[in-house]
Design a protein around this motif. Structure first.
Motif, PDB file in Angstrom:
ATOM      1  N   VAL A  48      45.692   0.082 -19.096  1.00 66.25           N
ATOM      2  CA  VAL A  48      45.255  -0.112 -17.719  1.00 66.25           C
ATOM      3  C   VAL A  48      43.887  -0.798 -17.682  1.00 66.25           C
ATOM      4  O   VAL A  48      43.145  -0.779 -18.664  1.00 66.25           O
ATOM      5  CB  VAL A  48      45.167   1.229 -16.934  1.00 66.25           C
ATOM      6  N   GLN A  49      43.585  -1.383 -16.524  1.00 66.27           N
ATOM      7  CA  GLN A  49      42.245  -1.878 -16.213  1.00 66.27           C
ATOM      8  C   GLN A  49      41.940  -1.490 -14.773  1.00 66.27           C
ATOM      9  O   GLN A  49      42.829  -1.528 -13.916  1.00 66.27           O
ATOM     10  CB  GLN A  49      42.154  -3.403 -16.350  1.00 66.27           C
ATOM     11  N   HIS A  50      40.701  -1.095 -14.524  1.00 69.71           N
ATOM     12  CA  HIS A  50      40.265  -0.729 -13.174  1.00 69.71           C
ATOM     13  C   HIS A  50      39.257  -1.754 -12.670  1.00 69.71           C
ATOM     14  O   HIS A  50      38.408  -2.230 -13.436  1.00 69.71           O
ATOM     15  CB  HIS A  50      39.593   0.655 -13.172  1.00 69.71           C
ATOM     16  N   PHE A  51      39.320  -2.027 -11.372  1.00 66.81           N
ATOM     17  CA  PHE A  51      38.381  -2.949 -10.729  1.00 66.81           C
ATOM     18  C   PHE A  51      37.924  -2.322  -9.413  1.00 66.81           C
ATOM     19  O   PHE A  51      38.715  -1.703  -8.706  1.00 66.81           O
ATOM     20  CB  PHE A  51      39.043  -4.302 -10.462  1.00 66.81           C
ATOM     21  N   GLY A  52      36.651  -2.508  -9.091  1.00 62.36           N
ATOM     22  CA  GLY A  52      36.109  -1.949  -7.854  1.00 62.36           C
ATOM     23  C   GLY A  52      35.679  -0.510  -8.023  1.00 62.36           C
ATOM     24  O   GLY A  52      34.499  -0.190  -7.962  1.00 62.36           O
ATOM     25  N   TYR A  53      36.646   0.357  -8.259  1.00 58.42           N
ATOM     26  CA  TYR A  53      36.416   1.781  -8.533  1.00 58.42           C
ATOM     27  C   TYR A  53      37.333   2.211  -9.667  1.00 58.42           C
ATOM     28  O   TYR A  53      38.465   1.737  -9.779  1.00 58.42           O
ATOM     29  CB  TYR A  53      36.733   2.654  -7.312  1.00 58.42           C
ATOM     30  N   ARG A  54      36.854   3.135 -10.467  1.00 59.94           N
ATOM     31  CA  ARG A  54      37.679   3.730 -11.508  1.00 59.94           C
ATOM     32  C   ARG A  54      38.341   4.976 -10.936  1.00 59.94           C
ATOM     33  O   ARG A  54      37.677   5.821 -10.340  1.00 59.94           O
ATOM     34  CB  ARG A  54      36.819   4.099 -12.712  1.00 59.94           C
ATOM     35  N   TYR A  55      39.641   5.078 -11.117  1.00 61.28           N
ATOM     36  CA  TYR A  55      40.378   6.270 -10.676  1.00 61.28           C
ATOM     37  C   TYR A  55      40.399   7.271 -11.821  1.00 61.28           C
ATOM     38  O   TYR A  55      40.723   6.930 -12.955  1.00 61.28           O
ATOM     39  CB  TYR A  55      41.806   5.893 -10.259  1.00 61.28           C
ATOM     40  N   PRO A  92      40.974  -4.785   0.357  1.00 60.30           N
ATOM     41  CA  PRO A  92      40.935  -3.663  -0.584  1.00 60.30           C
ATOM     42  C   PRO A  92      39.661  -3.730  -1.412  1.00 60.30           C
ATOM     43  O   PRO A  92      39.076  -4.798  -1.586  1.00 60.30           O
ATOM     44  CB  PRO A  92      42.174  -3.895  -1.455  1.00 60.30           C
ATOM     45  N   ASP A  93      39.236  -2.567  -1.900  1.00 59.35           N
ATOM     46  CA  ASP A  93      38.047  -2.530  -2.754  1.00 59.35           C
ATOM     47  C   ASP A  93      38.340  -1.875  -4.100  1.00 59.35           C
ATOM     48  O   ASP A  93      37.438  -1.644  -4.889  1.00 59.35           O
ATOM     49  CB  ASP A  93      36.878  -1.835  -2.046  1.00 59.35           C
ATOM     50  N   GLN A  94      39.618  -1.583  -4.352  1.00 58.22           N
ATOM     51  CA  GLN A  94      40.007  -0.966  -5.616  1.00 58.22           C
ATOM     52  C   GLN A  94      41.327  -1.572  -6.068  1.00 58.22           C
ATOM     53  O   GLN A  94      42.259  -1.717  -5.275  1.00 58.22           O
ATOM     54  CB  GLN A  94      40.155   0.546  -5.467  1.00 58.22           C
ATOM     55  N   VAL A  95      41.379  -1.982  -7.340  1.00 53.88           N
ATOM     56  CA  VAL A  95      42.606  -2.535  -7.921  1.00 53.88           C
ATOM     57  C   VAL A  95      42.785  -1.899  -9.291  1.00 53.88           C
ATOM     58  O   VAL A  95      41.831  -1.778 -10.058  1.00 53.88           O
ATOM     59  CB  VAL A  95      42.539  -4.078  -8.065  1.00 53.88           C
ATOM     60  N   ILE A  96      44.019  -1.504  -9.561  1.00 58.77           N
ATOM     61  CA  ILE A  96      44.344  -1.057 -10.911  1.00 58.77           C
ATOM     62  C   ILE A  96      45.433  -1.964 -11.462  1.00 58.77           C
ATOM     63  O   ILE A  96      46.388  -2.302 -10.776  1.00 58.77           O
ATOM     64  CB  ILE A  96      44.780   0.425 -10.953  1.00 58.77           C
ATOM     65  N   ALA A  97      45.224  -2.410 -12.697  1.00 54.37           N
ATOM     66  CA  ALA A  97      46.231  -3.181 -13.415  1.00 54.37           C
ATOM     67  C   ALA A  97      46.901  -2.248 -14.405  1.00 54.37           C
ATOM     68  O   ALA A  97      46.219  -1.586 -15.196  1.00 54.37           O
ATOM     69  CB  ALA A  97      45.585  -4.357 -14.144  1.00 54.37           C
ATOM     70  N   ASN A  98      48.218  -2.162 -14.337  1.00 52.58           N
ATOM     71  CA  ASN A  98      49.011  -1.373 -15.282  1.00 52.58           C
ATOM     72  C   ASN A  98      49.876  -2.325 -16.094  1.00 52.58           C
ATOM     73  O   ASN A  98      50.556  -3.187 -15.524  1.00 52.58           O
ATOM     74  CB  ASN A  98      49.943  -0.407 -14.541  1.00 52.58           C
ATOM     75  N   GLU A  99      49.864  -2.161 -17.407  1.00 52.87           N
ATOM     76  CA  GLU A  99      50.725  -2.952 -18.280  1.00 52.87           C
ATOM     77  C   GLU A  99      51.888  -2.069 -18.740  1.00 52.87           C
ATOM     78  O   GLU A  99      51.673  -0.947 -19.212  1.00 52.87           O
ATOM     79  CB  GLU A  99      49.948  -3.447 -19.501  1.00 52.87           C
ATOM     80  N   TYR A 100      53.100  -2.588 -18.591  1.00 56.89           N
ATOM     81  CA  TYR A 100      54.294  -1.869 -19.024  1.00 56.89           C
ATOM     82  C   TYR A 100      55.024  -2.707 -20.065  1.00 56.89           C
ATOM     83  O   TYR A 100      55.483  -3.813 -19.767  1.00 56.89           O
ATOM     84  CB  TYR A 100      55.242  -1.630 -17.846  1.00 56.89           C
ATOM     85  N   LEU A 101      55.121  -2.181 -21.275  1.00 53.95           N
ATOM     86  CA  LEU A 101      55.946  -2.803 -22.299  1.00 53.95           C
ATOM     87  C   LEU A 101      57.347  -2.202 -22.197  1.00 53.95           C
ATOM     88  O   LEU A 101      57.519  -1.126 -21.612  1.00 53.95           O
ATOM     89  CB  LEU A 101      55.342  -2.563 -23.680  1.00 53.95           C
ATOM     90  N   PRO A 102      58.377  -2.871 -22.731  1.00 53.04           N
ATOM     91  CA  PRO A 102      59.719  -2.306 -22.651  1.00 53.04           C
ATOM     92  C   PRO A 102      59.733  -0.860 -23.167  1.00 53.04           C
ATOM     93  O   PRO A 102      59.159  -0.557 -24.215  1.00 53.04           O
ATOM     94  CB  PRO A 102      60.537  -3.227 -23.554  1.00 53.04           C
ATOM     95  N   GLY A 103      60.323   0.035 -22.383  1.00 52.44           N
ATOM     96  CA  GLY A 103      60.370   1.451 -22.735  1.00 52.44           C
ATOM     97  C   GLY A 103      59.280   2.273 -22.071  1.00 52.44           C
ATOM     98  O   GLY A 103      59.314   3.502 -22.108  1.00 52.44           O
ATOM     99  N   GLN A 104      58.294   1.612 -21.467  1.00 52.75           N
ATOM    100  CA  GLN A 104      57.220   2.335 -20.785  1.00 52.75           C
ATOM    101  C   GLN A 104      57.475   2.377 -19.283  1.00 52.75           C
ATOM    102  O   GLN A 104      58.134   1.498 -18.730  1.00 52.75           O
ATOM    103  CB  GLN A 104      55.867   1.663 -21.037  1.00 52.75           C
ATOM    104  N   GLY A 105      56.932   3.417 -18.636  1.00 53.80           N
ATOM    105  CA  GLY A 105      57.066   3.549 -17.190  1.00 53.80           C
ATOM    106  C   GLY A 105      55.925   4.379 -16.642  1.00 53.80           C
ATOM    107  O   GLY A 105      54.915   4.594 -17.308  1.00 53.80           O
ATOM    108  N   ILE A 106      56.116   4.845 -15.424  1.00 59.38           N
ATOM    109  CA  ILE A 106      55.145   5.734 -14.789  1.00 59.38           C
ATOM    110  C   ILE A 106      55.935   6.802 -14.043  1.00 59.38           C
ATOM    111  O   ILE A 106      56.936   6.499 -13.396  1.00 59.38           O
ATOM    112  CB  ILE A 106      54.185   4.954 -13.865  1.00 59.38           C
ATOM    113  N   SER A 107      55.515   8.053 -14.179  1.00 57.43           N
ATOM    114  CA  SER A 107      56.275   9.156 -13.596  1.00 57.43           C
ATOM    115  C   SER A 107      56.167   9.151 -12.073  1.00 57.43           C
ATOM    116  O   SER A 107      55.288   8.516 -11.486  1.00 57.43           O
ATOM    117  CB  SER A 107      55.795  10.490 -14.165  1.00 57.43           C
TER     118      SER A 107
END
Length: 196
Positions: A48-55, A92-107
């Motif tokens: 992941v990468q965070h921009f603006g604010y870190r969650y 918006p003032d917050q962006v999160i970048a999520n990288e998903y490789l094959p087999g990865q997801g988010i619950s």
């Protein structure tokens, strides 16, 4: 929601809108170059990468010391596009970048309710994948294939009463065909309304 664009909401929870071809392949390539020139954080099962604010994933909050500064110019340009197209009301003032490789997801989850305002936008880059929505009370499920360069807007019931997830798998069924996943990046645009 009338974005002045071609969009669809059929097959999605109330309050969710799918905007195809929101950015061009050239714009997508520029975003990926900027992200890959930055520093990916591997604290989760995905990078992941965070921009603006870190969650803060452990506290499930945006803390007062989480401000990272304004969005970089290349993300601000996309934020401006989202507002000028009517997809977002405010920048918006917050962006999160999520990288998903094959087999990865988010619950399955709902984006932090006290942290972010009502409208959340996810921009998909590079590869398609399936997102599954589930109504929290009834258990009803709906699924949508997120194509590259599309925006998914969640507001109202889709934002608060349905969870959303990317199942962790290496392929999806698309129109009855098995489609292998490749590297995918999502950019989630949000407005911070409260820090704790």
């Amino acid at each position: 929601m009338d974005f002045g664009l071609h969009f669809r909401s059929k097959g999605l929870p109330p309050g969710a809108v799918y905007v195809p071809s929101f950015i061009s392949s050239e714009e997508e390539a520029v975003l990926v170059r900027h992200l890959d020139a930055g520093e990916w954080n591997a604290e989760l099962k995905r990078r992941v990468q965070h921009f603006g604010y870190r969650y803060d994933y452990r506290a499930r909050a945006v803390t007062p010391d989480a401000c990272l500064g304004p969005l970089p110019e290349w993300l601000s340009a996309v934020a401006d596009q989202l507002v000028s197209a009517g997809v977002l009301d405010d920048l918006p003032d917050q962006v999160i970048a999520n990288e998903y490789l094959p087999g990865q997801g988010i619950s399955a989850h709902v984006d932090c309710i006290p942290c972010f305002d009502e409208r959340i936008v996810s921009l998909s880059l590079l590869s398609q994948c399936e997102m599954v929505f589930q109504q929290k009370q009834s258990g009803e499920k709906l699924a949508v294939i997120l194509d590259p360069r599309t925006a998914l807007v969640m507001t109202g019931a889709a934002r608060y009463q349905w969870t959303h997830e990317i199942p962790a798998r290496k392929s999806d069924q698309v129109d009855g065909m098995k489609v292998e996943r490749a590297r995918r990046i999502s950019l989630t645009f949000r407005k911070v309304v409260r820090t704790i």
